[in-house]
Design a protein around this motif. Structure first.
Motif, short mmCIF file in Angstrom:
data_model
loop_
_atom_site.label_atom_id
_atom_site.label_comp_id
_atom_site.label_asym_id
_atom_site.label_seq_id
_atom_site.Cartn_x
_atom_site.Cartn_y
_atom_site.Cartn_z
N VAL A 23 0.78 -1.05 0.03
CA VAL A 23 -0.04 -0.17 -0.09
C VAL A 23 0.88 1.41 0.04
N PHE A 24 1.76 1.20 0.82
CA PHE A 24 2.63 2.36 0.88
C PHE A 24 3.73 2.62 -0.38
N ALA A 25 3.92 1.54 -1.06
CA ALA A 25 4.65 1.65 -2.44
C ALA A 25 3.64 2.22 -3.38
N CYS A 26 2.33 1.88 -3.52
CA CYS A 26 1.36 2.65 -4.38
C CYS A 26 1.22 3.98 -4.09
N TYR A 27 1.29 4.39 -2.74
CA TYR A 27 1.31 5.79 -2.54
C TYR A 27 2.67 6.40 -3.10
N VAL A 28 3.83 5.86 -2.77
CA VAL A 28 4.97 6.45 -3.19
C VAL A 28 5.09 6.68 -4.92
N LEU A 29 4.50 5.44 -5.47
CA LEU A 29 4.61 5.67 -7.04
C LEU A 29 3.39 6.68 -7.65
N LEU A 30 2.46 6.92 -6.96
CA LEU A 30 1.15 7.81 -7.31
C LEU A 30 1.92 9.13 -7.23
N GLN A 31 2.80 9.58 -6.21
CA GLN A 31 3.22 11.17 -5.75
C GLN A 31 4.75 11.19 -5.77
N LYS A 32 5.50 10.29 -6.77
CA LYS A 32 6.91 10.25 -6.74
C LYS A 32 7.56 11.38 -6.95
N GLU A 33 6.96 12.32 -7.77
CA GLU A 33 7.64 13.57 -8.24
C GLU A 33 7.38 14.55 -7.13
N LYS A 34 6.32 14.46 -6.52
CA LYS A 34 5.81 15.37 -5.27
C LYS A 34 6.92 15.18 -4.18
N LEU A 35 6.92 13.94 -3.64
CA LEU A 35 7.94 13.25 -2.90
C LEU A 35 9.47 13.86 -3.10
N GLY A 36 9.85 13.76 -4.54
CA GLY A 36 11.28 14.16 -4.84
C GLY A 36 11.36 15.56 -4.68
N ARG A 37 10.32 16.25 -4.97
CA ARG A 37 10.43 17.98 -4.76
C ARG A 37 10.59 18.14 -3.24
N GLN A 38 9.97 17.59 -2.57
CA GLN A 38 9.97 17.96 -1.05
C GLN A 38 11.34 17.44 -0.41
N LEU A 39 11.66 16.31 -0.75
CA LEU A 39 13.00 16.03 -0.46
C LEU A 39 14.08 16.52 -0.99
N LYS A 40 14.12 17.37 -2.21
CA LYS A 40 14.95 18.24 -2.64
C LYS A 40 15.00 19.41 -1.69
N GLN A 41 13.82 19.87 -1.36
CA GLN A 41 13.65 21.27 -0.78
C GLN A 41 14.17 20.96 0.76
N ILE A 42 14.10 20.02 1.47
CA ILE A 42 14.72 19.70 2.62
C ILE A 42 16.25 19.76 2.63
N LEU A 43 16.65 19.05 1.44
CA LEU A 43 18.19 19.12 1.45
C LEU A 43 18.76 20.56 1.15
N TYR A 44 17.97 21.20 0.26
CA TYR A 44 18.69 22.44 0.13
C TYR A 44 18.54 23.55 1.10
N ALA A 45 17.54 23.23 2.14
CA ALA A 45 17.09 24.07 3.12
C ALA A 45 18.20 23.86 4.46
N PHE A 46 18.62 22.89 4.63
CA PHE A 46 19.23 22.28 5.69
C PHE A 46 20.84 21.98 5.43
N ILE A 47 21.31 21.72 4.18
CA ILE A 47 22.72 21.33 3.80
C ILE A 47 23.34 22.69 3.34
N PRO A 48 24.55 23.07 4.00
CA PRO A 48 24.97 24.42 3.52
C PRO A 48 25.47 24.36 2.32
N GLU A 49 25.89 25.58 1.54
CA GLU A 49 26.70 25.65 0.31
C GLU A 49 28.16 25.37 0.48
#
Length: 398
Positions: free
Chosen positions: A192-218
């Motif tokens: 069930v969790f895999a279905c949710y991930v596949l249906l929203q993989k682009e959105k989850l990818g953008r959220q992960l990138k936002q977290i990385l850019y927000a907390f990892i220094p340049e």
């Protein structure tokens, strides 16, 4: 060493790391228990991520081939292509599993039925063989007659085992049943969790990138260089993209290799007129997804089926043919098909399989090939950049 701010930070980091390492080694058992509990809690979601990663390969293919954009219904296609592709992928996987089970299970049932029907014949042959053996070697009869059995002691031992082992057997049975139920529940939660991930993989990818850019220094620019500053996240994301592409190609290559192996067995078994040619070929292709052990399982099951149907000599010839095909596939086809799919030379595919099997078993074999491929590409790129900086052409090095 100058005690400026930068060096003081380094010293404090080293001291803090040493303290944490010391405390960790002092409480290694508690840390192991903690991570074990955390892993147990997260296991459905980790399983779901693995399922999603595997299903993403055929789902992506279906999206690209059957739901192309470029018409007047682009908006509708864009809205429906993901759920329809996911449903088609699930149907395809379930149909494939059903096809394999539909071929294998009935044949196994027929074989066990033949075995049950022929048990009296086998027992008669064994009795005749033992009688002939005793006639040829009478000293065996004398030796057997000297063996005495203390039935009272055997009875006491059996009673003691039942008395002391009943609780242990009951606990083991309960633990096994609990483990099976837990595994089934975790699998369905992961699916069930895999279905949710596949249906929203682009959105989850953008959220992960936002977290990385927000907390990892340049990463600061080199003062002696005119190159602009680059973000550490860009480097990390490029490695993740490479790993994703490599693992996806590995899954596709592994499935291609399984199909090739199944066709090879079907042709060879059909040419030499072995029974159960289709069933053994499908079973071999299915178990080929598991390196080394899958081949052993399919060989023993196939030899058992042929033994029941055609006798020991035919089963022996089947094992010889199986080993010949397996050697050809393992040393020539597998390194080229899987190696080309992940961009790894054949020699390193063999090294990856060998090291993975010796360290982590089946899981190590499956992980090491794409992992080695990622490392190979990163090292190759780093070497190329260094040679370019030194103005050395790779072709000039002999």
């Amino acid at each position: 060493m100058d005690l400026n701010r930068r060096n003081v930070k380094k010293i404090m980091f080293i001291v803090a790391f040493a303290i944490v390492l010391f405390l960790g080694l002092q409480n290694i058992d508690n840390i192991y228990t903690f991570f074990k509990v955390v892993f147990s809690l997260l296991s459905p979601f980790l399983m779901g991520l693995c399922i999603a990663f595997i299903l993403n390969v055929p789902m992506k293919f279906i999206e690209e081939k059957f739901f192309r954009l470029g018409g007047k219904h682009d908006k509708l296609v864009r809205k429906l292509k993901r759920p329809l592709s996911l449903v088609m992928t699930i149907i395809f996987v379930l149909a494939l599993i059903f096809f394999v089970m539909f071929i294998i299970i009935p044949e196994l049932g027929n074989t066990f039925e033949i075995l049950q029907r022929n048990i009296p014949v086998y027992i008669g042959k064994i009795n005749s063989w033992i009688t002939e053996l005793l006639v040829k070697f009478p000293e065996l009869d004398n030796w057997i007659s000297t063996i005495t059995i203390d039935w009272n002691k055997v009875g006491d031992t059996a009673f003691s085992f039942l008395k002391n082992g009943a609780g242990s057997v009951l606990n083991t049975t309960f633990s096994a049943a609990t483990s099976v139920i837990s595994g089934v529940v975790n699998f369905f939660l992961g699916a069930v969790f895999a279905c949710y991930v596949l249906l929203q993989k682009e959105k989850l990818g953008r959220q992960l990138k936002q977290i990385l850019y927000a907390f990892i220094p340049e990463k600061k620019a080199d003062e002696t260089s005119l190159k602009p500053s680059s973000h550490r996240v860009d480097k990390f994301l490029s490695i993740c993209s490479l790993a994703n592409k490599t693992f996806s190609n590995f899954i596709a290559g592994q499935c291609t290799e399984a199909v090739i192996l199944g066709l090879m067995f079907f042709i060879a078994l059909s040419v030499f007129q072995f029974k159960y040619a289709l069933m053994i070929s499908v079973m071999t292709a299915f178990f080929a997804l598991i390196p080394i052990f899958g081949a052993i399982i399919s060989m023993f099951v196939g030899a058992f089926l042929i033994l029941m149907a055609s006798g020991p000599m035919t089963a022996l010839w089947f094992i010889v043919l199986f080993q010949v095909i397996q050697q050809i596939e393992g040393n020539f086809i597998y390194p080229h098909v899987v190696g080309n799919s992940v961009g790894l030379p054949s020699i390193w595919v063999l090294v990856a399989v060998t090291l993975g099997g010796s360290t982590m078993g089946v899981l190590g074999m499956l992980i090491n090939i794409p992992l080695f491929s990622v490392i190979y590409v990163l090292i190759k790129g780093a070497v190329g950049e260094r040679l370019k900086e030194k103005k050395i052409a790779p072709s000039s090095i002999q």
